[in-house]
Design an enzyme around this catalytic site. Structure first.
Site, PDB file in Angstrom:
ATOM      1  N   CYS A  41     -15.954  12.656  -3.323  1.00  0.00           N
ATOM      2  CA  CYS A  41     -15.649  14.085  -3.222  1.00  0.00           C
ATOM      3  C   CYS A  41     -15.102  14.495  -1.861  1.00  0.00           C
ATOM      4  O   CYS A  41     -14.659  15.633  -1.693  1.00  0.00           O
ATOM      5  CB  CYS A  41     -16.901  14.907  -3.528  1.00  0.00           C
ATOM      6  SG  CYS A  41     -17.674  14.462  -5.096  1.00  0.00           S
ATOM      7  N   HIS A  68     -13.775  21.580  -9.223  1.00  0.00           N
ATOM      8  CA  HIS A  68     -13.819  20.469  -8.270  1.00  0.00           C
ATOM      9  C   HIS A  68     -13.009  19.268  -8.753  1.00  0.00           C
ATOM     10  O   HIS A  68     -13.568  18.302  -9.281  1.00  0.00           O
ATOM     11  CB  HIS A  68     -15.282  20.082  -8.046  1.00  0.00           C
ATOM     12  CG  HIS A  68     -15.495  18.907  -7.155  1.00  0.00           C
ATOM     13  ND1 HIS A  68     -14.731  18.646  -6.032  1.00  0.00           N
ATOM     14  CD2 HIS A  68     -16.421  17.895  -7.215  1.00  0.00           C
ATOM     15  CE1 HIS A  68     -15.164  17.546  -5.454  1.00  0.00           C
ATOM     16  NE2 HIS A  68     -16.185  17.069  -6.154  1.00  0.00           N
ATOM     17  N   CYS A 126     -20.597  17.060   0.636  1.00  0.00           N
ATOM     18  CA  CYS A 126     -21.311  15.843   0.258  1.00  0.00           C
ATOM     19  C   CYS A 126     -20.369  15.006  -0.597  1.00  0.00           C
ATOM     20  O   CYS A 126     -19.344  15.494  -1.072  1.00  0.00           O
ATOM     21  CB  CYS A 126     -22.568  16.182  -0.529  1.00  0.00           C
ATOM     22  SG  CYS A 126     -22.239  17.070  -2.079  1.00  0.00           S
TER      23      CYS A 126
END
Length: 436
Positions: free
Chosen positions: A99, A392, A422
């Site tokens: 991510c 996302h 994160c």
């Protein structure tokens, strides 16, 4: 505490982000259904170049990321160069840090500019959760390899006769950590329980995210950084993110069942970020190069830091480890920040990190610091909403956050901003941005 580490070239040039752009983000299997990540990347890079007003011949390098890999196009960066009419001599390579992938792309470009090997480059990322690499079972995969080596038809038939019906079923991409078998949602649940994050607080943060994102679109604050996307057969234009709930109320969130721990959990689809398609990119160069080209800087990259922690417990606390390093390297404190933008993978993870920012115990026991970096002023935090609302696309989120934070700093008259995320594998990323 580590010493300040200025991000400047040998000539004293700062790292400039001239422009940033993204596609609208779309939930899985909606607006971009059937559109692979490489095409989303081509769309955003082409438009970024057009809006920036510089010749693509001037681009020395493109560093791009993709988390959900396309086996037929493993180097998405090079495919974007070849598919957008850029010079074939433009260097291009791909990165992946889950991510935090486009954070890594930006960091790599910054390091290349500092080293003097690159003057102008594009960094970014794209992902599609709608076009997925569907695999085959291990038994079938091995049989196919063995069959390719077989010398006769009878040998091939003998190999295939050993397969069972279940061996022929397609295999969806794994959603669990390779090393632990844990899903990120499982870790979010663990963190909610460990740090006392209530379902009510998670739902409230999710509602806040959607409300602020809806307001940002309504006020027109995102129009300059989100392009209009046209997807075959080109009958409709995609102009806004389609995950934002513009009229949701808190009572609706309470009705959803837990998604991971069905009996005792608090993490739901509503207080988590959804699977999303999209792409984002930023144009970067040295300060002197921007001046020579007459390009005003959107902002500057002051510092960055990455972290790695245990994957069995608290895997999503990366921001709490990376942020203190980024602040130290920029020579500032949390109180100096005008804006703080944290990736909302889950409301539970976000709230747990906010608690750790303010925890002296965490600072002493985990970071070896005498005190916490400080409590976050929520009037500075995710002021335009976050990933729970926008969605996302794994490799694109970092570039979205960087562009969004720089534009919002400029709208507010300048200042310093933190972007942090994160990432799977116990990774974390943090960057300090500045607008004058």
């Amino acid at each position: 505490m580590s010493k300040p580490l200025p991000l400047v070239t040998r000539q004293g040039d700062r790292i400039v982000i001239v422009n940033g752009l993204r596609t609208p983000f779309a939930k899985q299997a909606t607006a971009y259904h059937g559109v692979p990540a490489v095409d989303l990347g081509k769309i955003v890079v082409s438009e970024l170049l057009a809006r920036s007003g510089i010749s693509s011949e001037l681009i020395d390098q493109l560093v791009f990321g993709q988390v959900v890999q396309m086996p037929e196009a493993p180097n998405i960066a090079r495919e974007i160069v070849l598919g957008t009419g850029m010079s074939v001599h433009t260097d291009a390579y791909s990165v992946s840090r889950a991510c935090a992938t486009s954070f890594q792309a930006v960091a790599n470009v910054a390091e290349s500019i500092i080293a003097g090997s690159v003057d102008i480059a594009i960094a970014g990322g794209a992902d599609s959760s709608s076009v997925l690499p569907i695999g085959v079972s291990k038994a079938l995969a091995r049989t196919l390899v063995d069959a390719n080596k077989a010398r006769s038809l009878s040998q091939k038939l003998k190999l295939f006769s050993r397969l069972r019906l279940r061996d022929l079923l397609p295999v969806a991409p794994a959603v669990a950590e390779y090393s632990t078998g844990l899903r990120m949602g499982d870790t979010a649940e663990q963190m909610a329980k460990t740090y006392g994050i209530s379902r009510e607080d998670q739902d409230a943060l999710a509602l806040r995210s959607h409300q602020l994102a809806a307001e940002a679109w309504q006020q027109g604050w995102l129009h300059d950084e989100v392009m209009t996307a046209y997807i075959p057969p080109y009958r409709e234009a995609i102009i806004e993110d389609n995950n934002i709930r513009k009229d949701s109320i808190l009572a609706q969130y309470a009705k959803l069942r837990p998604a991971f721990d069905r009996q005792h959990g608090s993490v739901t689809a509503a207080n988590s970020t959804p699977l999303t398609d999209g792409a984002a990119a930023v144009l970067m160069m040295s300060e002197s190069k921007a001046k020579a080209l007459g390009l005003p800087p959107l902002g500057y990259l002051r510092s960055f830091a990455f972290s790695a922690i245990d994957v069995w417990q608290d895997m999503l606390l990366g921001p709490s480890y990376a942020t203190p390093l980024a602040l130290d390297r920029a020579g500032i404190t949390l109180a100096d920040l005008t804006l703080i933008d944290m990736h909302e993978a889950f409301a539970a993870q976000t709230l747990a990190n906010l608690k750790m920012f303010a925890s002296d115990t965490f600072a002493r026991e985990k970071l070896g610091r005498s005190q916490a970096i400080g409590e976050v002023d929520m009037s500075k935090f995710n002021v335009l909403g976050g990933s729970i609302a926008y969605g996302h696309p794994f490799a694109a989120t970092g570039a979205r956050m960087i562009t969004q934070t720089l534009n919002e700093l400029r709208r507010r008259g300048g200042g310093l901003g933190l972007t942090t995320a994160c990432a799977a594998g116990g990774l974390g990323a943090a960057m300090i941005l500045e607008v004058e």
